[in-house]
Design an enzyme around this catalytic site. Structure first.
Site, PDB file in Angstrom:
ATOM      1  N   LYS A 127       0.837  -1.208   0.000  1.00  0.00           N
ATOM      2  CA  LYS A 127       0.000   0.000   0.000  1.00  0.00           C
ATOM      3  C   LYS A 127       0.872   1.258   0.000  1.00  0.00           C
ATOM      4  O   LYS A 127       0.488   2.280  -0.581  1.00  0.00           O
ATOM      5  CB  LYS A 127      -0.937   0.009   1.208  1.00  0.00           C
TER       6      LYS A 127
ATOM      7  N   ARG B  66       5.089  13.293 -14.432  1.00  0.00           N
ATOM      8  CA  ARG B  66       4.712  13.243 -15.851  1.00  0.00           C
ATOM      9  C   ARG B  66       3.679  14.314 -16.201  1.00  0.00           C
ATOM     10  O   ARG B  66       3.171  14.358 -17.315  1.00  0.00           O
ATOM     11  CB  ARG B  66       4.157  11.855 -16.178  1.00  0.00           C
TER      12      ARG B  66
ATOM     13  N   GLN C 141      -5.305  13.183 -13.402  1.00  0.00           N
ATOM     14  CA  GLN C 141      -5.671  11.846 -12.932  1.00  0.00           C
ATOM     15  C   GLN C 141      -5.788  11.766 -11.409  1.00  0.00           C
ATOM     16  O   GLN C 141      -6.339  10.807 -10.874  1.00  0.00           O
ATOM     17  CB  GLN C 141      -4.632  10.825 -13.407  1.00  0.00           C
TER      18      GLN C 141
ATOM     19  N   HIS D 122      -8.747   9.052  -6.054  1.00  0.00           N
ATOM     20  CA  HIS D 122      -7.361   8.583  -6.105  1.00  0.00           C
ATOM     21  C   HIS D 122      -6.633   8.902  -4.795  1.00  0.00           C
ATOM     22  O   HIS D 122      -5.995   8.030  -4.197  1.00  0.00           O
ATOM     23  CB  HIS D 122      -6.648   9.247  -7.282  1.00  0.00           C
TER      24      HIS D 122
ATOM     25  N   HIS E  94      -8.270   6.957  -1.594  1.00  0.00           N
ATOM     26  CA  HIS E  94      -8.049   5.524  -1.441  1.00  0.00           C
ATOM     27  C   HIS E  94      -6.581   5.190  -1.229  1.00  0.00           C
ATOM     28  O   HIS E  94      -6.245   4.294  -0.466  1.00  0.00           O
ATOM     29  CB  HIS E  94      -8.648   4.750  -2.622  1.00  0.00           C
TER      30      HIS E  94
ATOM     31  N   TYR F  62      -2.084  -4.818 -16.564  1.00  0.00           N
ATOM     32  CA  TYR F  62      -2.642  -3.992 -17.644  1.00  0.00           C
ATOM     33  C   TYR F  62      -1.796  -2.740 -17.852  1.00  0.00           C
ATOM     34  O   TYR F  62      -1.478  -2.368 -18.986  1.00  0.00           O
ATOM     35  CB  TYR F  62      -4.086  -3.612 -17.322  1.00  0.00           C
TER      36      TYR F  62
ATOM     37  N   LYS G 280      -9.964  -1.526 -19.834  1.00  0.00           N
ATOM     38  CA  LYS G 280     -10.084  -0.543 -18.753  1.00  0.00           C
ATOM     39  C   LYS G 280     -11.441  -0.646 -18.063  1.00  0.00           C
ATOM     40  O   LYS G 280     -11.536  -0.605 -16.838  1.00  0.00           O
ATOM     41  CB  LYS G 280      -9.894   0.876 -19.300  1.00  0.00           C
TER      42      LYS G 280
ATOM     43  N   THR H 278     -12.404  -1.787 -14.080  1.00  0.00           N
ATOM     44  CA  THR H 278     -13.262  -1.029 -13.168  1.00  0.00           C
ATOM     45  C   THR H 278     -14.405  -1.896 -12.662  1.00  0.00           C
ATOM     46  O   THR H 278     -14.772  -1.836 -11.482  1.00  0.00           O
ATOM     47  CB  THR H 278     -13.821   0.224 -13.868  1.00  0.00           C
TER      48      THR H 278
ATOM     49  N   GLN I   8     -13.105  -4.069 -10.013  1.00  0.00           N
ATOM     50  CA  GLN I   8     -12.961  -3.320  -8.770  1.00  0.00           C
ATOM     51  C   GLN I   8     -14.303  -3.169  -8.053  1.00  0.00           C
ATOM     52  O   GLN I   8     -14.389  -3.308  -6.826  1.00  0.00           O
ATOM     53  CB  GLN I   8     -12.348  -1.946  -9.072  1.00  0.00           C
TER      54      GLN I   8
END
Length: 277
Positions: free
Chosen positions: A124, A137, A142, A147, A150, A188, A204, A208, A211
């Site tokens: 984690k 980058r 994103q 994001h 979690h 992936y 993709k 999801t 998940q």
């Protein structure tokens, strides 16, 4: 003032002495929650403030080779965790799918599961690297609330599991499923780095959906534990697991609807499937 601080620190260490599992307390970052909390605060500051400021007038880093190595390592570690979970726990016949307690002995099996939960905690923390790559980058679009929440939440939850409940039915069940999802997900990502044309595939969406399925399964498993008389897994942990899983499902479902079910609500260019918890 110094005396008060020393007294507070002494009370803090004594409290931890009686709470943290003695089998993990001497491992790196396991002496108490403060180092991990500080690490996560620094991480959040970097991805939201410092990193974007440093990158403002700089071209984005390519980082292709580091990302290949990172994703490959993530695949290997998570796949190993799934393998160990299945062969040493779930397929042995010693444990059912229902409730069983945290084995706090120092038997070989108990020590193995304890180490597995600690390694899970480390994975984690390693997941945070992915967000650092995004900043370097200049893919900040994103880094959504989902994001951030979690990644930070799961790192802290991983510490709590390794410190307080390194084993038991629901920790091991969730960890095995979560590592499987991460194995698929990082594989992936690795493929899309090597073969960019796969970024536009339907994979993709399937990830999801995987998940989302994860949260449904683990929520049902946790609720079943709550409803089981004399369940030997800690009730306080299940009380946290259930709303957390439901909340994460809601966040991922919102992402899924906006990305795949509403034609006009497209994922920002360069975005990738959200990471599972």
């Amino acid at each position: 003032m110094t005396t008060v601080l020393y007294a507070a620190y002494d009370a803090y260490t004594q409290l931890l002495e009686g709470v943290i599992d003695p089998r993990t307390k001497d491992l790196p970052l396991m002496g108490g929650p403060i180092p991990v909390i500080l690490l996560l605060i620094c991480f959040n500051y970097f991805i939201t403030t410092l990193g974007p400021a440093l990158m403002k007038d700089r071209p984005p880093f390519e980082l292709k080779k580091p990302m290949i190595v990172y994703n490959a390592l993530q695949v290997v570690v998570n796949a190993w965790m799934v393998h160990m979970g299945m062969t040493r726990i779930w397929l042995t016949g010693q444990y059912g799918m229902g409730c069983f307690p945290v084995d706090r002995s120092e038997s070989p099996d108990a020590m193995l599961t304890t180490k597995m939960v600690y390694v899970y905690f480390l994975t984690k923390l390693s997941d945070l690297t992915d967000t650092v790559f995004m900043v370097l980058r200049k893919k900040n679009v994103q880094i959504s609330f989902l994001h951030q929440y979690h990644h930070i939440g799961m790192a802290m939850a991983g510490w709590v599991a390794a410190a307080l409940i390194p084993g038991g039915s629901h920790v091991l069940f969730f960890g095995t499923i979560n590592c499987f999802v991460h194995t698929v997900m990082y594989f992936y990502y690795l493929v899309t780095i090597l073969k960019p044309e796969y970024r536009q595939s339907t994979i993709k969406r399937r990830i999801t959906e995987l998940q989302l399925a994860q949260f449904v399964i683990t929520t049902i498993h946790a609720i079943a534990g709550m409803l089981t008389p004399d369940c030997e897994f800690p009730t306080w942990a299940l009380t946290i697991f259930i709303p957390q899983d439901i909340f994460m499902f809601a966040l991922f479902w919102d992402f899924y609807v906006k990305t795949y079910l509403k034609p006009k609500a497209k994922t920002p260019e360069g975005a990738e499937p959200k990471k599972s918890s």
